[in-house]
Write an enzyme that holds these catalytic residues in place. Structure first.
Site, PDB file in Angstrom:
ATOM      1  N   GLU A   1       0.835  -1.200   0.000  1.00 32.49           N
ATOM      2  CA  GLU A   1       0.000   0.000   0.000  1.00 32.49           C
ATOM      3  C   GLU A   1       0.874   1.256   0.000  1.00 32.49           C
ATOM      4  OE1 GLU A   1      -3.595   1.996   2.731  1.00 32.49           O
ATOM      5  OE2 GLU A   1      -2.520   0.232   3.457  1.00 32.49           O
TER       6      GLU A   1
ATOM      7  N   LYS B   1      -9.182   3.318  -2.513  1.00 29.27           N
ATOM      8  CA  LYS B   1      -9.533   2.616  -1.280  1.00 29.27           C
ATOM      9  C   LYS B   1     -10.966   2.963  -0.887  1.00 29.27           C
ATOM     10  CE  LYS B   1      -7.286   1.639   3.200  1.00 29.27           C
ATOM     11  NZ  LYS B   1      -6.100   2.002   4.027  1.00 29.27           N
TER      12      LYS B   1
ATOM     13  N   CYS C   1      -5.794  -2.715   1.735  1.00 31.17           N
ATOM     14  CA  CYS C   1      -5.781  -2.879   3.192  1.00 31.17           C
ATOM     15  C   CYS C   1      -7.172  -3.005   3.813  1.00 31.17           C
ATOM     16  CB  CYS C   1      -4.978  -1.760   3.834  1.00 31.17           C
ATOM     17  SG  CYS C   1      -4.362  -2.170   5.495  1.00 31.17           S
TER      18      CYS C   1
ATOM     19  N   LYS D   1      -0.520 -10.263  15.669  1.00 27.44           N
ATOM     20  CA  LYS D   1      -1.363  -9.779  14.576  1.00 27.44           C
ATOM     21  C   LYS D   1      -1.181 -10.593  13.304  1.00 27.44           C
ATOM     22  CE  LYS D   1      -3.059  -5.406  12.686  1.00 27.44           C
ATOM     23  NZ  LYS D   1      -2.829  -3.952  12.628  1.00 27.44           N
TER      24      LYS D   1
ATOM     25  N   SER E   1      23.088   2.551  33.017  1.00 29.05           N
ATOM     26  CA  SER E   1      23.096   2.742  34.468  1.00 29.05           C
ATOM     27  C   SER E   1      23.458   1.503  35.257  1.00 29.05           C
ATOM     28  CB  SER E   1      21.702   3.197  34.911  1.00 29.05           C
ATOM     29  OG  SER E   1      20.758   2.143  34.722  1.00 29.05           O
TER      30      SER E   1
ATOM     31  N   GLY F   1      21.217  -0.846  35.246  1.00 31.88           N
ATOM     32  CA  GLY F   1      19.873  -1.372  35.452  1.00 31.88           C
ATOM     33  C   GLY F   1      19.354  -2.106  34.230  1.00 31.88           C
TER      34      GLY F   1
ATOM     35  N   ASP G   1      16.554  -1.691  32.318  1.00 33.57           N
ATOM     36  CA  ASP G   1      15.990  -0.960  31.177  1.00 33.57           C
ATOM     37  C   ASP G   1      17.082  -0.462  30.235  1.00 33.57           C
ATOM     38  OD1 ASP G   1      13.364  -1.294  32.090  1.00 33.57           O
ATOM     39  OD2 ASP G   1      13.497   0.486  33.350  1.00 33.57           O
ATOM     40  N   SER G   2      18.125   0.138  30.792  1.00 37.08           N
ATOM     41  CA  SER G   2      19.193   0.620  29.925  1.00 37.08           C
ATOM     42  C   SER G   2      19.960  -0.546  29.308  1.00 37.08           C
ATOM     43  CB  SER G   2      20.133   1.553  30.683  1.00 37.08           C
ATOM     44  OG  SER G   2      20.810   0.887  31.731  1.00 37.08           O
TER      45      SER G   2
ATOM     46  N   ASN H   1      15.531  15.049  41.001  1.00 42.90           N
ATOM     47  CA  ASN H   1      15.308  15.392  39.594  1.00 42.90           C
ATOM     48  C   ASN H   1      16.486  16.146  38.987  1.00 42.90           C
ATOM     49  OD1 ASN H   1      12.815  14.155  39.461  1.00 42.90           O
ATOM     50  ND2 ASN H   1      11.666  16.017  39.949  1.00 42.90           N
TER      51      ASN H   1
ATOM     52  N   THR I   1      15.501   5.351  27.799  1.00 49.13           N
ATOM     53  CA  THR I   1      15.442   3.967  28.282  1.00 49.13           C
ATOM     54  C   THR I   1      14.256   3.691  29.196  1.00 49.13           C
ATOM     55  OG1 THR I   1      16.906   4.510  30.142  1.00 49.13           O
ATOM     56  CG2 THR I   1      17.954   3.750  28.109  1.00 49.13           C
TER      57      THR I   1
END
Length: 554
Positions: A45, A114, A150, A182, A293, A295, A297-298, A374, A398
């Site tokens: 498409e 379409k 589609c 999917k 870090s 950790g 996630d990083s 922070n 991250t």
């Protein structure tokens, strides 16, 4: 009359807006289709302009350039090689359409618009396109092709119209975004179209990352008996030749060996790789830089980056503060060594002291609190952005979906950056992905073959390390509890009472709901990231920031 039709299905990677480059991709695919002996090449498409084009189609120059490129490609089919099915903008009688074009014999032999325009989730096609009428078949070299775009095949109207007007096969070109599972869902939804019409069905998808969206390909063919004749790979560009034979007035596809459907964890991981790779490469960044870090996630973000881009294009920076543990220093260095990425240490202690001295007169005698925490996060964000500005690498954030849901992130600090591979990944899934990657190497990886992080990174309690002995669970419920509640609130749109009825603690649900509601202003300022599930922040879930609605019952 010919009894056999050879159709090449081109799962290619278009670049939105790059009309000239996309035309060359189609030319290369056509040359390969000719080499394979194809009569017809089918591309995805909007393949000439890249999908989704969004407001690019509001530019008359974009539509004119696309039309010129399509005409040029059409002229090339005078060589007697394969015809071409492609997608792009079609402006007719002052109306813009999401169009399909059939090229053969040196000209455009058919155009279709379409009919079903999606206007939900990540789609808003009714904003920029007008729907076309339900199309009839296209005559092509002695065959009658039922061509769709589609969304046209997700509902029965178009396929039934095509069948009733003499189509011998249904062929749909698609820009269908990835979600976990999917690929199988599309097959399940295509079966009713086959049953209703008695015709074989072709789904042809694209393979690319486009901002938050990823398209995994997963093209397939169903025969009139509903059997799966062709399954193309996920997350890989490919051109497959299919052979169709006329039997009792219908076209039947010769079955082929089916590409495997990866596990859920592999699908997610490879979606993150593809999304990041295309975002970095198509936006012409030399590489990425991220804070490492120690950790989890990083660590997984760095692994995805190394796998997607190659270790030589990933720069990791450990930015310790006085609260950074020895274990974090060791784990960050070990991750970098396992991945083979560039690693350096830049301490933020001097920045903390400078900000403390600078702000002391304004703060007066107020006790330290989250403000000072922070400041640490923002000092790290400033450091990464300085490196990005100096060397050109994009900052990879991250943070994960659990944190972004409840606002457990610092604006202009750990949220600072250009892209996030974990934006739609809950923390509990982060743990599963880390274990999966340590045990497997994803197809197409440019990273190392072995484990990518020490076991301790996965098993130690997560912590932002912004104050002594801090853990995430000082502020948040346990992640298995938090994620279950968030999935109910975000993906399920269930209210507090419904979640309490499912067995969750009322006070915890209320607390999470309030954090989710308050954090909308932060999420609006977050970088784009890979969409994985059905309800991603930004593209799918769009709540007002200023919002006084507090009915929690539903």
């Amino acid at each position: 009359m010919a009894e056999t039709l050879r159709i090449a299905l081109a799962q290619i990677n278009p670049h939105v807006g790059d009309i000239r480059g996309n035309a060359e991709r189609i030319r290369r695919a056509r040359a390969e289709a000719a080499r394979l002996g194809a009569d017809l090449l089918v591309t995805p498409e909007f393949s000439i302009g890249g999908y989704p084009p969004e407001d690019l189609v509001l530019k008359p120059s974009f539509n004119a350039d696309a039309a010129a490129a399509i005409e040029a490609l059409a002229a090339e089919t005078a060589d007697g090689g394969p015809g071409v099915v492609l997608g792009g903008p079609w402006v007719a009688e002052g109306k813009r359409h999401n169009g399909l074009f059939v090229l053969d014999g040196g000209k455009i032999i058919a155009r279709r618009a379409k009919h079903e325009l999606p206007n939900y989730g990540v789609f808003d096609e009714k904003r920029v396109f007008e729907p076309g009428p339900a199309p009839g078949p296209v005559a092509f070299r002695g065959f009658r092709l039922g061509l769709m775009i589609c969304e046209d095949w997700w509902f029965p109207t178009v396929s039934e119209t095509l069948a009733e007007s003499g189509a011998e096969v249904l062929i749909s070109i698609n820009g269908s975004p990835f979600e976990v599972g999917k690929a199988q869902l599309r097959i399940d939804l295509a079966v009713p179209r086959v049953v209703e019409t008695g015709l074989g069905f072709v789904f042809l998808g694209q393979v690319c990352g486009q901002d938050e969206l990823v398209f995994e390909g997963a093209s397939f063919v169903l025969n009139p008996d509903r059997s799966l004749a062709v399954q193309m790979p996920l997350f890989e560009e490919a051109i497959t030749l299919t052979e169709w034979t006329r039997r009792d007035g219908r076209l039947v596809c010769t079955p082929q060996k089916l590409a495997p459907i990866p596990s859920a964890e592999e699908q997610v991981y490879r979606a993150m790789m593809l999304g990041l790779r295309d975002y970095v490469n198509k936006n012409r960044f030399p590489g990425v830089v991220l804070g490492l870090s120690g950790g989890i996630d990083s660590a997984i973000s760095a692994a995805v980056a190394a796998d997607a881009l190659g270790p030589d294009r990933v720069r990791a920076v450990m930015m310790p503060s006085p609260y950074t543990s020895r274990e974090s220093l060791e784990d960050a260095a070990a991750c970098a060594e396992l991945l083979g990425i560039r690693y350096e240490t830049i301490g933020i202690g001097p920045a903390m002291e400078a900000f403390g001295a600078m702000l002391a007169p304004a703060f007066g005698n107020r006790a330290p609190d989250i403000t000072e925490e922070n400041i640490q996060s923002r000092a790290r964000g400033l450091t990464l952005m300085a490196l990005s500005n100096k060397f050109g690498d994009m900052v990879l954030t991250t943070g994960n979906k659990s944190e972004m849901s409840v606002g457990y992130a610092t604006l202009y600090g750990d949220m600072c950056g250009g892209y996030s591979v974990l934006k739609d990944i809950y923390k509990t899934l982060v743990f599963r992905l880390c274990r999966w990657r340590n045990a497997h190497v994803p197809a197409g990886s440019l990273g190392p073959a072995g484990p990518v992080m020490p076991e301790r990174v996965i098993t130690k309690p997560p912590s932002a390390e912004l104050k002594p002995d801090q853990t995430d669970q000082d502020t948040l419920p346990p992640y298995e509890v938090l994620d279950a509640i968030l999935e109910g609130l975000v993906e399920g749109e269930r209210g507090v009472e419904a979640l309490v009825a499912e067995g969750h603690d009322r006070a915890t649900v209320l607390r999470v709901w309030r954090m989710l509601d308050r954090a909308e202003y932060k999420r609006r300022q977050a970088p784009p990231g890979v969409k994985i599930g059905p309800r991603a922040f930004g593209r799918d879930r769009r709540y007002p920031i200023t919002n006084g609605y507090t009915n929690l019952i539903a």
